[in-house]
Design an enzyme around this catalytic site. Structure first.
Site, PDB file in Angstrom:
ATOM      1  N   HIS A  86       0.822  -1.216   0.000  1.00 44.81           N
ATOM      2  CA  HIS A  86       0.000   0.000   0.000  1.00 44.81           C
ATOM      3  C   HIS A  86       0.854   1.264   0.000  1.00 44.81           C
ATOM      4  CE1 HIS A  86       0.180  -0.251   4.521  1.00 44.81           C
ATOM      5  NE2 HIS A  86       0.141   1.052   4.419  1.00 44.81           N
ATOM      6  N   ASP A 222       1.371  -7.739   2.350  1.00 45.01           N
ATOM      7  CA  ASP A 222       1.388  -6.298   2.049  1.00 45.01           C
ATOM      8  C   ASP A 222       2.822  -5.782   1.838  1.00 45.01           C
ATOM      9  OD1 ASP A 222       0.885  -3.617   1.809  1.00 45.01           O
ATOM     10  OD2 ASP A 222      -0.443  -3.499   3.539  1.00 45.01           O
ATOM     11  N   SER A 653       4.055   2.237   8.360  1.00 44.49           N
ATOM     12  CA  SER A 653       3.850   1.252   7.309  1.00 44.49           C
ATOM     13  C   SER A 653       5.147   1.051   6.561  1.00 44.49           C
ATOM     14  CB  SER A 653       2.785   1.732   6.334  1.00 44.49           C
ATOM     15  OG  SER A 653       1.549   1.316   6.800  1.00 44.49           O
TER      16      SER A 653
HETATM   17  N1  ARG Z   1      -4.515   0.142   7.606  1.00 45.50           N
HETATM   18  C1  ARG Z   1      -3.231   0.198   6.989  1.00 45.50           C
HETATM   19  C2  ARG Z   1      -2.699   1.635   7.097  1.00 45.50           C
HETATM   20  O1  ARG Z   1      -3.150   2.379   7.884  1.00 45.50           O
HETATM   21  C3  ARG Z   1      -3.281  -0.307   5.577  1.00 45.50           C
HETATM   22  C4  ARG Z   1      -4.009   0.535   4.602  1.00 45.50           C
HETATM   23  C5  ARG Z   1      -4.025   0.061   3.183  1.00 45.50           C
HETATM   24  N2  ARG Z   1      -4.980  -0.984   2.923  1.00 45.50           N
HETATM   25  C6  ARG Z   1      -6.297  -0.770   2.620  1.00 45.50           C
HETATM   26  N3  ARG Z   1      -7.074  -1.806   2.426  1.00 45.50           N
HETATM   27  N4  ARG Z   1      -6.821   0.414   2.500  1.00 45.50           N
HETATM   28  O2  ARG Z   1      -2.181   2.287   6.276  1.00 45.50           O
HETATM   29  N1  GLU Z   2      -1.010   1.100   7.584  1.00 46.51           N
HETATM   30  C1  GLU Z   2      -0.425   2.175   8.337  1.00 46.51           C
HETATM   31  C2  GLU Z   2       0.459   3.093   7.502  1.00 46.51           C
HETATM   32  O1  GLU Z   2       0.212   3.319   6.356  1.00 46.51           O
HETATM   33  C3  GLU Z   2       0.308   1.609   9.475  1.00 46.51           C
HETATM   34  C4  GLU Z   2      -0.668   1.094  10.392  1.00 46.51           C
HETATM   35  C5  GLU Z   2      -0.854   2.025  11.534  1.00 46.51           C
HETATM   36  O2  GLU Z   2      -1.469   3.078  11.406  1.00 46.51           O
HETATM   37  O3  GLU Z   2      -0.353   1.601  12.561  1.00 46.51           O
HETATM   38  O4  GLU Z   2       1.368   3.703   7.995  1.00 46.51           O
END
Ligand code: ARG
Ligand code: GLU
Length: 723
Positions: A86, A222, A653
């Protein structure tokens, strides 16, 4: 004497307030002083100097800020960088077309020459971090207003930056910590030729999509890979075919020995923003006012975009990154509300504040300087509340409407022309043209119009009239109060949002272009929305915010002075941090207990052939059927993800998860839903970060994609086997 029971309960609750094991995002240069012994007691086998050193290559030299929004790490001596899928998503999307759909099918460069450059993408190393608090705060006296204070500090920071000792290829910046009680200088080095090397198909890299996002148990691979290129002498250089793979000072060794419960882990990266030192009143506002409002707005926007994405593959590609990012915070805030509520975070803050107040009142000097702090904070946040909500409404709504971005960009041309004539216009055009092009690349007028119609209705009906643009109300009235009719009128001026028409307008001489721009209805409407916000919300909000900042700064300092039994770490501010803890499951709620790792059996249980979110590529099915895991699986089990108590946030991330020896064991990419409130109030019972197991990453690269040339670059180790 028998101990009094309520005294025991009180003692216990105070102890548990301070015994927040493993909370914290620590500054790497202070680990030796603050954390090393605790880290060693948790099992760490290396020293603080191995993690951060200015005298030798240390782990910090293998960690980069990836494009300023994520973290990446060097995993080979040839500049190979690992980050999340991502995090690389925008790059992958930009190279994708209906014929070469890298989002859907993945991408693997067969040779270095096939690695794809990415405009604007960069990787920043941290060379050195110095405490410059004294210099930054020079000339600060108590009588200054916030604005005066900021102006003195900005001048000081500029001076520090200019005088910083550094190489010509390096940069420097100063950042405030602990709400501006401390300042640090960062000397950095940024490489701007970063090329896409490989990415798995979305069905692996984003397996489970939004349904699984922020969730445990998780089965997402990921990750994606990039490579840093440098000039012939290994220095930063803009993209050129002459550039060569960068040789890092340090790259991470990779352990294939796997993870066991209670193993020491640490995560090294660039966490974006946290607010851990807010008073209960502020936390309650987030929980009951701001988060719910933002969720409701995004709920509407997502429903509209999803409708179009599901029926049109081209829109699906165009809107994929945008949709994912809107969805991401939308879902996080829901978890945040739940977590704050379930762990009684506000009550815990209040208990802590009562203890703080008790200690303050018992000391004459503290009583004098801090005695009224909490009541002042209460009052400041109470008057801020309606304005904070209005700000959320404005930003959440206006940012979802792309026509606004186009209109505001065009408007800045008119302003530049009015102020500085032809020269001003031409100068502004240099930034406006690419900005508009970037919007149009991921834009569809039909989708945008539907988003506008839906959100404009919320903007008008859900807010006090004083915050609503009079022009919008007039036009709505003229459209018989129909948002569809209003949308029709606003989006009928085609010239506004096709690249060719805009190019034609912008190719004209400034006077003619400005006249053409002024004729757009969207400009009048969005300017009025903006002005209404500035006049009726911002003008009041800004001084209130300054007051709050000042109180928060004093409160943070006071807490550090008074609550000496608590360990303080600065809130995240996109600077390099280390967080550590151990591999551990958790109890999510009554009777629901989660294990610490997932494997491919679990992935297959989620498999739904043909599904938008849970389909699995055929090749992966075959590998699974044959248990063909190579050296990456163990006893017929292929691990996929695991969780630990590391305190992380957005920006972490792509951060490396390291074992006791500093070897790479996983790649951080998320947190568990129940624990997303760790941005505001870390709670060791339910806050866990989610990592993809490095063995799964290499299994996909090697066995699934056949990109063995990449695995061959890496250094594989077996510390548990003593190798
Ligand atoms: N939750 C993770 C973050 O905060 C992954 C986000 C990307 N994935 C998604 N399905 N939107 O960035
Ligand atoms: N998916 C998150 C990011 O893009 C990391 C997850 C979080 O927020 O801890 O940084």
């Amino acid at each position: 004497m028998k101990p009094n029971k309520s005294l025991l309960v009180l003692l216990f609750s105070i102890i548990s307030l301070f015994a927040k094991a493993d909370e914290g995002m620590w500054l790497p240069q202070l680990l030796g002083k603050l954390n090393e012994s605790r880290m060693k007691s948790l099992g760490m086998k290396i020293s603080a100097e191995d993690i951060y050193s200015i005298n030798k290559g240390s782990l910090k030299d293998a960690v980069v800020s990836f494009g300023g929004f994520c973290t990446g790490e060097l995993i080979s001596s040839k500049g190979l960088v690992l980050t999340n899928h991502h995090c690389g998503f925008d790059a992958i999307q930009n190279h994708s077309t209906l014929e070469h759909n890298y989002i859907r099918d993945g991408f693997w460069a067969p040779t270095n020459a096939d690695e794809i450059p990415n405009k604007g993408l960069y990787a920043t190393f941290i060379v050195r971090i110095d405490d410059v608090s004294k210099e930054a705060l020079e000339g600060i006296t108590t009588g200054l207003t916030e604005a005066q204070r900021m102006s003195v500090i900005e001048k000081n920071m500029e001076k520090i930056k200019v005088n910083a000792k550094k190489e010509p290829t390096q940069d420097a910046f100063v950042r405030g910590f602990f709400e501006g009680n401390q300042y640090y200088l960062f000397v950095t080095e940024t490489y701007r030729d970063v090329r896409l090397v490989g990415a798995p198909p979305s069905a692996i890299g984003n397996f489970g999509k939004d349904t699984d996002n922020w969730m445990w148990p998780r089965h997402t691979g990921d990750f994606s890979m990039f490579r840093i290129y440098a000039s012939k002498d290994n220095k930063p250089a803009v993209y050129s075919t002459d550039n060569i793979p960068y040789t890092p000072k340090k790259s991470l060794s990779i352990s294939l020995d796997g993870i066991a419960e209670n193993d020491f882990t640490m995560v090294f990266g660039f966490p974006g923003r946290t607010t851990e030192y807010l008073p209960g009143v502020a936390v309650e506002q987030i929980r009951s006012v701001n988060d719910p409002a933002k969720i409701a707005i995004r709920d509407k926007a997502l429903a509209v975009i999803d409708r179009y994405m599901r029926k049109d593959e081209a829109i699906k590609i165009k809107y994929a990154a945008k949709y994912a990012s809107i969805q991401n915070a939308y879902k996080k805030w829901q978890g945040e509300i739940q977590g704050l509520t379930r762990t009684n975070a506000v009550d815990k803050k209040k208990t802590y504040e009562a203890e703080f107040q008790k200690r303050v009142l018992a000391n004459a000097a503290w009583k004098e300087s801090y005695g009224n702090l909490l009541t002042d904070l209460d009052a400041a946040y109470a008057s801020f509340k309606p304005f904070g909500l209005a700000r959320d409404y404005y930003t959440e709504i206006i940012n979802k409407i792309e026509l606004n971005a186009i209109a505001m960009n065009l408007n800045s041309l008119v302003t530049a022309y009015t102020r500085n004539g032809e020269a001003g216009y031409q100068d502004k055009l240099k930034t406006v043209k690419p900005a508009i092009a970037a919007v149009l690349e991921e834009y569809d007028a039909t989708v945008d119009r539907s988003v506008f119609e839906s959100l404009a209705e919320m903007y008008v009906t859900d807010q006090p009239k004083a915050y609503v643009s009079p022009v919008l109300l007039q036009w709505l009235d003229a459209s018989d109060n129909s948002y569809a009719a209003l949308g029709g009128k606003l989006y009928s001026q085609q010239g506004l949002y096709t690249q060719s028409n805009l190019d034609a307008i912008l190719a004209k001489p400034a006077t003619e272009a400005v006249d053409a721009i002024k004729a757009f209805d969207a400009l009048k409407l969005f300017s009025d929305i903006q002005q209404t916000f500035q006049k009726n919300v911002l003008a009041t909000l800004t001084p209130m915010q300054e007051k709050i900042n000042q109180l928060q700064r004093t409160y943070t300092r006071a807490q550090m002075e008074v609550m000496t039994d608590k360990k303080f770490y600065p809130d995240a501010n996109s600077t390099l941090r280390v967080t550590y803890g151990k591999v551990a499951g958790y109890t999510a709620r009554d009777a629901v207990k989660y294990e610490y790792f997932t494997d491919m059996d679990g992935l297959m249980e989620k498999y739904k052939p043909g599904d938008y979110e849970f389909d699995v590529p055929a090749k992966l099915l075959t590998l699974y059927k044959n248990k063909d895991y190579g050296r990456y699986g163990k006893n017929g089990v292929m691990p996929v993800c695991f969780i630990a108590t590391n305190h992380t946030t957005g920006g972490n991330s792509g951060s490396p998860a390291l074992d006791a020896y500093g070897n790479l064991i996983g790649l951080n990419f998320d947190r568990v839903w129940e624990g997303t409130m760790s941005d505001i109030n870390y709670d060791p019972s339910i806050c866990r970060n989610i990592m993809v197991d490095i063995r799964y990453v290499l299994f996909i690269v090697d066995k699934f994609a056949g990109a063995t040339r990449l695995v061959d670059e890496m250094k594989i180790v077996h510390p548990k086997k003593g190798k």
